[in-house]
Scaffold this active site. Structure first.
Site, mmCIF file in Angstrom:
data_model
loop_
_atom_site.group_PDB
_atom_site.id
_atom_site.type_symbol
_atom_site.label_atom_id
_atom_site.label_comp_id
_atom_site.label_asym_id
_atom_site.label_seq_id
_atom_site.Cartn_x
_atom_site.Cartn_y
_atom_site.Cartn_z
ATOM 1 N N CYS A 247 -33.990 87.987 37.850
ATOM 2 C CA CYS A 247 -34.755 89.232 37.965
ATOM 3 C C CYS A 247 -35.185 89.417 39.425
ATOM 4 O O CYS A 247 -35.704 88.497 40.062
ATOM 5 C CB CYS A 247 -35.985 89.167 37.055
ATOM 6 S SG CYS A 247 -37.179 90.487 37.345
ATOM 7 N N CYS A 272 -36.254 92.468 34.929
ATOM 8 C CA CYS A 272 -36.478 92.174 33.516
ATOM 9 C C CYS A 272 -36.595 93.461 32.725
ATOM 10 O O CYS A 272 -37.309 94.378 33.112
ATOM 11 C CB CYS A 272 -37.799 91.413 33.325
ATOM 12 S SG CYS A 272 -37.769 89.738 33.909
#
Lengths: 309, 262, 234
Positions: A247, A272
């Protein structure tokens, strides 16, 4: 207590909008669904004050199981602050006056559209799915009379025909969401359009899973700790999506990422999909490779004043 | 290597009658079918031959009468007392059904390979590579090029569709195949090729076949035995060449004399 | 020599329903037997019923009266009352038929047409095809035709293919329906030799042969079919 909750107090709505008889009817359907994991229980779906496709099935299930002490989290594609989640959260704040949250761990009921939180759920939590088309066989066999028989007789060869086609045409199973599963070695079920990345979480999940399809008038359920197997071939086993980078914001690996376009010049990043999970990690001090990028600053997501009350 | 070795019939049909309201579809039909035997049911449109075929293949329950089938374990079972699960298993393993219109017997929106592989997957085959190579083998046996395996049957000609339908049915090595005018609606040259293919497959696999046709030439080429139907009744039956060369009933004589000589 | 075939009081007539139900009597009281290794030739003018008798023995025509008894191993089968599947079995391994006309099957090559009855009796495909080619060669069918479907062959070529098909397998009983008609002298001689070979193997044969020379060469006995003419027809 906020101003919308006051509307509930004024007695304009029954608790959680639905009348008590309807809730009982839906609870009976839910109980039946729990008793027969993966089986689609027909129920008398009500008209809700929102269009089909907005999660009328999930909303009716949530309304039927919600108590005054519950804490509700609403997810739309992993995040709490997109249209669908905001609207439905507002709906329950207004009609039930329950506490709401963005935090997965804090919620006792989580209604979701197309994602399962990254954080493991607990036995004292319930996950409610919004389902557009509950019948996994629908696109292969349009006749409902026939698909019901196929379920009854465990006649599921067709599901593999679909997977066969995938491999024949793409070299691998290209189905990436609404990936069919077999529940408790018996019923084939559509896990709603969640990415197949989430399929392993459905298996042996500690929390109760309830699936509601409003337009299609079906409810189904997976009780806690139930075996759920994704369909596959021996030589083409089920695999989840893999992301080659973490992420951009929190640096998490092995989570489901969304692509975010940053500008008109091709700038983009992967973050995310589960916004609560991402935020919590950042609060703990985890930083991803693009966390310091000014372009990414505004998608850090939620500003403090917007947080759930 | 005669196929007529077994003394036990595969199918026993007794007094099968089907009414549509007051109208008779077929009446009091009885016969035995032995392993490896090809039985043609001939007659004009409305003679009841398709009604009978549907009764035999459990697609239409007879009003009265009994149909018994010898299961793979050797036991004789009344077809209409099978559970739905048993019936379906029978239909996709031990039986085949070849429709006149191939679209009725194929999945038109999935590839040729998947059409052939479906029965294998339905009986639990879960190995893609095996399913695909079996499908490929069967496409070859019905003379469809390997490179068409991933094409939809929509892109196939009528004759190819019919051959694909046959492969789809035969992939589980059925013992009994029902055919409803399998060459109907095809060009003469395409018909000839299909008939030859059917004749070979039936002989090679020792299939039992019940074939409905109004084409006496098809009956002569494929069948051992023939039943002539008229107005729901079987009016004459026997060895195919005997019935066609020495027809006894007035209607059969009319049918035989109506064949165009080429 | 043992009796292979016995026709006991056989009678046959045709009812023509399309012609007002008129009954055309063919034969009655047909009564003769054929022993192993014997060739019986049916004599009499056209229309006397020779072909009908042959077709009744083969089960191609129904037999209205009497019995047609065939010895199969230690059993005796009555063709006249046999079930279709029993007749088919007889045709597989007991009774062969050499007819004048070839019913061609699309896309099947000449050598396969010829080999089929032998392969059906259990001979391997390779051996069956070899025997077929040898027989086609004996009957002077040009080699370039062997792998082609006979539908487009000349009448004589088709006939020789069919003769080869009729002679290739091992049938204890062989029915010859004008096998030499329209054949040239050389091929007629081949057929005569084939018949002689079958006799040596103990095959019982019933034939219709219009060719005087051939008839004299192969017939052990000639039965005049006019003796069986129905009284109604006479």
């Amino acid at each position: 207590m906020n101003d919308t909750a006051a509307i509930f107090d004024q007695g304009e709505y029954n608790f959680a909008y639905l009348d008590e008889q309807t809730k009982r009817m839906i609870r009976r359907a839910i109980l039946k669904g729990i008793a027969i994991p993966g089986y689609q229980v027909p129920f008398a779906s009500r008209e809700m004050p929102m269009p089909y496709g907005w999660g009328t099935g999930g909303v009716q299930v949530t309304a039927s199981i919600l108590g005054k002490d519950d804490c509700l989290k609403m997810i739309d594609q992993g995040s709490d602050d997109t249209t669908n989640a905001v609207s439905l959260r507002g709906f329950f704040e207004k009609t039930a006056g329950v506490r709401t949250t963005y935090e997965t761990a804090e919620a006792s009921v989580i209604q979701t559209r197309h994602r399962i939180p990254e954080k493991n759920l607990r036995e004292d939590q319930i996950l409610v799915f919004q389902v557009p088309i509950p019948e996994p066989l629908r696109f292969l066999e349009p006749r409902e009379t026939e698909t019901r028989k196929m379920h009854a007789l465990e006649d599921y060869g067709l599901m593999h025909v679909k997977l066969y086609e995938d491999i024949a045409k793409n070299g691998h199973i290209a189905t990436t969401y609404a990936y069919p599963v077999k529940v408790n070695d018996r019923y084939v079920m559509d896990p709603s359009p969640t990415p197949k990345f989430d399929n392993p979480k459905i298996d042996q999940m500690a929390a109760l899973q309830l699936y509601g399809a409003g337009r299609e008038k079906r409810i189904y359920a997976i009780p806690p700790y139930t075996k759920v197997k994704s369909l596959d071939f021996e030589d083409y086993p089920f695999e989840i999506q893999k992301f080659d980078k973490p992420c951009g914001l929190c640096g998490a690996e092995d989570v489901y990422l969304d692509e975010v376009i940053l500008d008109d010049k091709g700038g983009r990043m992967f973050v995310c999909s589960d916004s609560d999970f991402c935020e919590e990690r950042r609060a703990e001090g985890h930083l991803g490779p693009m966390a310091a990028d000014p372009a990414a600053a505004h998608i850090g997501g939620i500003q403090p004043e917007e947080t759930a009350r | 290597m005669s196929v007529f070795q077994s003394d036990d019939p595969l199918l026993q049909v007794r007094n099968v009658t089907r009414y549509y309201g007051d109208r008779v579809g077929c009446a009091e039909v009885s016969f035995d079918l032995w392993p490896g035997e090809v039985l043609a049911i001939v007659g004009e449109s409305g003679s009841g031959k398709t009604t009978l075929l549907n009764c035999l293949s459990t697609r239409l329950a007879p009003t009265t009468g009994a149909i018994e089938y010898r299961m793979r374990d050797g036991s004789m079972r009344n077809l209409y007392q099978l559970s739905e699960a048993e019936r379906r298993l029978l239909m996709r393993t031990d039986w085949g059904f070849v429709h006149q219109n191939a679209a009725d017997g194929l999945r038109m929106n999935v590839s040729a390979g998947a059409n052939v592989g479906e029965r294998l997957m339905a009986v639990g085959d879960r190995h893609y590579g095996n399913i695909r190579s079996t499908a490929d083998d069967w496409l070859g046996r019905v003379e469809i090029e390997s490179d068409r395996i991933d094409d939809d049957p929509r892109s196939f000609s009528g004759g190819m569709r019919q051959r694909l339908q046959i492969a789809r049915n035969l992939v589980t090595n059925p013992r009994l195949v029902f055919m409803d005018e399998p060459t109907g609606g095809l060009d003469v040259s395409v018909q000839a090729r299909l008939l030859d293919l059917l004749r070979r497959l039936v002989a090679d696999l020792g299939l039992s076949v019940v074939i409905v046709t109004h084409d006496l030439a098809v009956a002569r080429l494929l069948s051992h035995r023939i039943m002539v139907m008229r107005q729901g009744n079987v009016i004459e039956s026997g060895l195919t060449d005997q019935v066609l060369d020495d027809p006894r009933e007035p209607y059969t004589q009319l049918l035989v004399s109506s064949i165009l000589q080429v | 020599m043992p009796v292979r075939l016995y026709l006991n009081n056989v009678g046959k007539s045709f009812t023509m329903h399309l012609q007002g139900g008129s009954v055309i009597p063919v034969v009655e009281n047909v009564d003769f037997s054929v022993e192993a290794g014997e060739c019986v030739v049916l004599g009499g003018p056209s229309g006397a019923g020779k072909s009908s008798i042959l077709k009744m023995i083969y089960g191609n025509y129904r037999c209205d009266e009497g019995q047609i008894l065939v010895t199969v191993d230690d059993n005796i089968v009555n063709v006249a009352g046999a079930e279709p599947r029993d007749i088919l079995k007889l045709r597989d391994d007991t009774i062969g038929y050499v007819s004048q006309f070839l019913r061609t099957i699309p896309r099947v090559s000449a050598e396969e047409v010829v080999a089929e009855p032998l392969i059906a009796q259990g001979t391997s495909e390779t051996e069956g095809l070899e025997t077929a080619r040898a027989l086609l060669s004996r009957l002077n069918v040009p080699e370039r035709l062997w792998t082609l479907p006979p539908a487009t062959f000349s009448g004589g070529e088709q006939q020789r293919v069919n003769i080869a098909r009729g002679f290739i397998a091992h049938y204890p009983i062989l029915l010859l329906d004008e096998p030499t008609a329209s054949l040239d002298a050389a091929n007629r001689a081949v057929v005569v030799r084939l018949v002689e070979e079958k006799k040596k193997q103990g095959v019982a044969m019933v034939g219709i042969l219009h060719d005087q020379d051939v008839r004299e060469e192969i017939a052990d006995r000639i039965i005049d079919v006019t003796a069986f003419r129905s009284e109604a027809a006479a």
